[in-house]
Design an enzyme around this catalytic site. Structure first.
Site, PDB file in Angstrom:
ATOM      1  N   ASP A  27     -37.605  31.687 157.130  1.00  5.50           N
ATOM      2  CA  ASP A  27     -37.427  33.127 157.333  1.00  5.50           C
ATOM      3  C   ASP A  27     -35.957  33.469 157.579  1.00  5.50           C
ATOM      4  O   ASP A  27     -35.204  32.654 158.119  1.00  5.50           O
ATOM      5  CB  ASP A  27     -38.290  33.575 158.526  1.00  5.50           C
ATOM      6  N   TRP A  32     -29.666  37.293 156.440  1.00  8.19           N
ATOM      7  CA  TRP A  32     -28.471  36.520 156.051  1.00  8.19           C
ATOM      8  C   TRP A  32     -27.642  37.339 155.055  1.00  8.19           C
ATOM      9  O   TRP A  32     -26.418  37.422 155.174  1.00  8.19           O
ATOM     10  CB  TRP A  32     -28.920  35.202 155.428  1.00  8.19           C
ATOM     11  N   SER A  72     -45.944  34.543 151.149  1.00  5.41           N
ATOM     12  CA  SER A  72     -47.216  34.704 151.855  1.00  5.41           C
ATOM     13  C   SER A  72     -48.134  35.670 151.128  1.00  5.41           C
ATOM     14  O   SER A  72     -47.694  36.460 150.276  1.00  5.41           O
ATOM     15  CB  SER A  72     -46.962  35.214 153.285  1.00  5.41           C
ATOM     16  N   SER A  73     -49.402  35.615 151.493  1.00  2.00           N
ATOM     17  CA  SER A  73     -50.377  36.531 150.874  1.00  2.00           C
ATOM     18  C   SER A  73     -50.091  37.970 151.280  1.00  2.00           C
ATOM     19  O   SER A  73     -50.629  38.896 150.687  1.00  2.00           O
ATOM     20  CB  SER A  73     -51.807  36.118 151.251  1.00  2.00           C
ATOM     21  N   ASN A  75     -46.805  39.023 151.479  1.00  3.23           N
ATOM     22  CA  ASN A  75     -45.499  39.391 150.912  1.00  3.23           C
ATOM     23  C   ASN A  75     -45.608  40.311 149.691  1.00  3.23           C
ATOM     24  O   ASN A  75     -44.611  40.877 149.241  1.00  3.23           O
ATOM     25  CB  ASN A  75     -44.657  38.148 150.582  1.00  3.23           C
ATOM     26  N   TRP A  76     -46.836  40.502 149.186  1.00  2.00           N
ATOM     27  CA  TRP A  76     -47.038  41.476 148.094  1.00  2.00           C
ATOM     28  C   TRP A  76     -46.729  42.895 148.557  1.00  2.00           C
ATOM     29  O   TRP A  76     -46.567  43.792 147.727  1.00  2.00           O
ATOM     30  CB  TRP A  76     -48.483  41.424 147.589  1.00  2.00           C
ATOM     31  N   ARG A  78     -44.093  43.867 149.775  1.00  2.00           N
ATOM     32  CA  ARG A  78     -42.658  44.154 149.557  1.00  2.00           C
ATOM     33  C   ARG A  78     -42.464  44.938 148.257  1.00  2.00           C
ATOM     34  O   ARG A  78     -43.344  44.932 147.394  1.00  2.00           O
ATOM     35  CB  ARG A  78     -41.879  42.836 149.514  1.00  2.00           C
TER      36      ARG A  78
HETATM   37  C1  IPE Z   1     -43.166  34.666 156.583  1.00  2.00           C
HETATM   38  O1  IPE Z   1     -42.043  35.475 156.675  1.00  2.00           O
HETATM   39  C2  IPE Z   1     -43.438  34.313 155.151  1.00  2.00           C
HETATM   40  C3  IPE Z   1     -42.479  33.420 154.535  1.00  2.00           C
HETATM   41  C4  IPE Z   1     -41.455  32.859 155.121  1.00  2.00           C
HETATM   42  C5  IPE Z   1     -42.755  33.110 153.158  1.00  2.00           C
HETATM   43  P1  IPE Z   1     -42.151  37.059 156.675  1.00  2.00           P
HETATM   44  O2  IPE Z   1     -40.760  37.567 156.743  1.00  2.00           O
HETATM   45  O3  IPE Z   1     -42.986  37.527 155.551  1.00  2.00           O
HETATM   46  O4  IPE Z   1     -42.944  37.335 158.036  1.00  2.00           O
HETATM   47  P2  IPE Z   1     -43.056  38.640 158.934  1.00  2.00           P
HETATM   48  O5  IPE Z   1     -43.429  39.775 158.023  1.00  2.00           O
HETATM   49  O6  IPE Z   1     -41.710  38.855 159.570  1.00  2.00           O
HETATM   50  O7  IPE Z   1     -44.096  38.309 159.948  1.00  2.00           O
HETATM   51  C1  IPE Z   2     -37.869  34.747 154.004  1.00  2.47           C
HETATM   52  O1  IPE Z   2     -36.835  35.640 154.230  1.00  2.47           O
HETATM   53  C2  IPE Z   2     -38.243  34.660 152.557  1.00  2.47           C
HETATM   54  C3  IPE Z   2     -39.561  35.217 152.248  1.00  2.47           C
HETATM   55  C4  IPE Z   2     -40.402  35.763 153.083  1.00  2.47           C
HETATM   56  C5  IPE Z   2     -39.958  35.172 150.851  1.00  2.47           C
HETATM   57  P1  IPE Z   2     -37.107  37.193 154.399  1.00  2.47           P
HETATM   58  O2  IPE Z   2     -37.033  37.843 153.067  1.00  2.47           O
HETATM   59  O3  IPE Z   2     -38.365  37.430 155.142  1.00  2.47           O
HETATM   60  O4  IPE Z   2     -35.853  37.602 155.275  1.00  2.47           O
HETATM   61  P2  IPE Z   2     -35.800  38.608 156.482  1.00  2.47           P
HETATM   62  O5  IPE Z   2     -36.895  38.250 157.434  1.00  2.47           O
HETATM   63  O6  IPE Z   2     -35.984  39.975 155.909  1.00  2.47           O
HETATM   64  O7  IPE Z   2     -34.439  38.417 157.081  1.00  2.47           O
HETATM   65 MG    MG Z   3     -38.831  37.656 157.090  1.00  2.00          MG
END
Ligand code: IPE
Ligand code: IPE
Ligand code: MG
Length: 247
Positions: A27, A32, A72-73, A75-76, A78
């Site tokens: 994460d 970053w 993750s399930s 992350n859709w 986004r």
């Molecule tokens: C968890 O990170 C999923 C992955 C690292 C692939 P997220 O960024 O999706 O988690 P939340 O939304 O902050 O809980």
């Molecule tokens: C983890 O980084 C990658 C995935 C969840 C795919 P994030 O995209 O969640 O980064 P932050 O949490 O927004 O910094």
């Molecule tokens: Mg994240």
């Protein structure tokens, strides 16, 4: 007590840290990038570099299995553009790095409902998994479209089918039956679960498998996580007193 717990868990040729299976919630890519006034995709690209470094380090540190939470399930949720960027990074990663994994004897695996992804990506994943299946080195398992609750639902569905077919009695459903229905069925037990970026939650990752895993949270953002950071986490793991409910 600590020594006893550790030696119960040790296996032949176990490296000093004693961990067989480490999983990482990668994460912090977005933060970053934000710190550098860059678009989120730049953070994800840097995150792929970290995956390369950490996969090499895991091999050098003697881990049997490294599981990486890539999508993750949930992350859709986004924006579609970011989801598309992540899928194309994944595709390019397999294209560019599969030869190196294979040459190093790595077995590539995927957990999660990856079959719901784009058909050409599914084919690519199946090809990569099949190509490395006969290797004898460490497992690198990528969690794709993975959600622990979804994994448990799928396991429950598979067990229900066996019950309906008369293969098992509901009262006889065991812990082992559930574990065998999970995507991680043939992976070693989870020892250490790392989350980068300072968040202290599991975000639907390996809820069943983490029952007795040691948890390690670090403020380091995923693109900055490297071999040294992994070694540091394993040092911390080595000092943990694992009891598994006993004394
Ligand atoms: C968890 O990170 C999923 C992955 C690292 C692939 P997220 O960024 O999706 O988690 P939340 O939304 O902050 O809980
Ligand atoms: C983890 O980084 C990658 C995935 C969840 C795919 P994030 O995209 O969640 O980064 P932050 O949490 O927004 O910094
Ligand atoms: Mg994240």
């Amino acid at each position: 007590m600590a020594t006893q717990a550790k030696s119960d868990f040790a296996h032949d040729g176990a490296p000093g840290h004693g961990a067989r299976h480490v999983a990482i919630i990668m994460d912090g890519n977005g933060r970053w990038a934000k710190k550098r006034f860059m678009p989120r995709i730049a953070g994800h690209r840097a995150g792929v570099e970290a995956v390369r470094k950490v996969a090499r380090a895991a091999r050098e540190l003697g881990l049997e299995c490294l599981t990486l939470y890539a999508f993750s399930s949930e992350n859709w949720k986004r924006p579609a553009g970011e989801v598309a960027d992540l899928m194309s990074l994944l595709r390019r990663f397999i294209e560019s790095d599969l030869d190196e994994f294979h040459a190093n004897g790595v077995r590539l695996r995927v957990i999660g409902n990856y079959r719901a992804l784009d058909a050409s990506l599914v084919d690519m994943i199946d090809g990569a998994v099949a190509r490395t299946a006969g290797n004898s080195g460490p497992i690198v398992a990528i969690a794709l479209n993975y959600g622990a609750q979804d994994e448990l639902v799928r396991a429950a569905q598979a067990i229900a089918l066996r019950v309906r077919a008369g293969e098992i009695d509901p009262a006889a459903i065991s812990l082992e039956d559930v574990a065998a229905g999970l995507d991680t069925a043939d992976l070693p037990p989870l020892d250490l679960l790392i989350r980068t970026s300072g968040e202290q939650r599991l975000s639907n990752f390996m809820l069943w498998q983490a029952a007795y895993a040691e948890l390690y949270f670090t403020d380091t953002l995923w693109p900055d996580f490297d071999a040294r950071a992994l070694a540091k986490a394993l040092d911390a793991f080595r000092l943990r007193d694992r009891r598994f409910g006993g004394l």
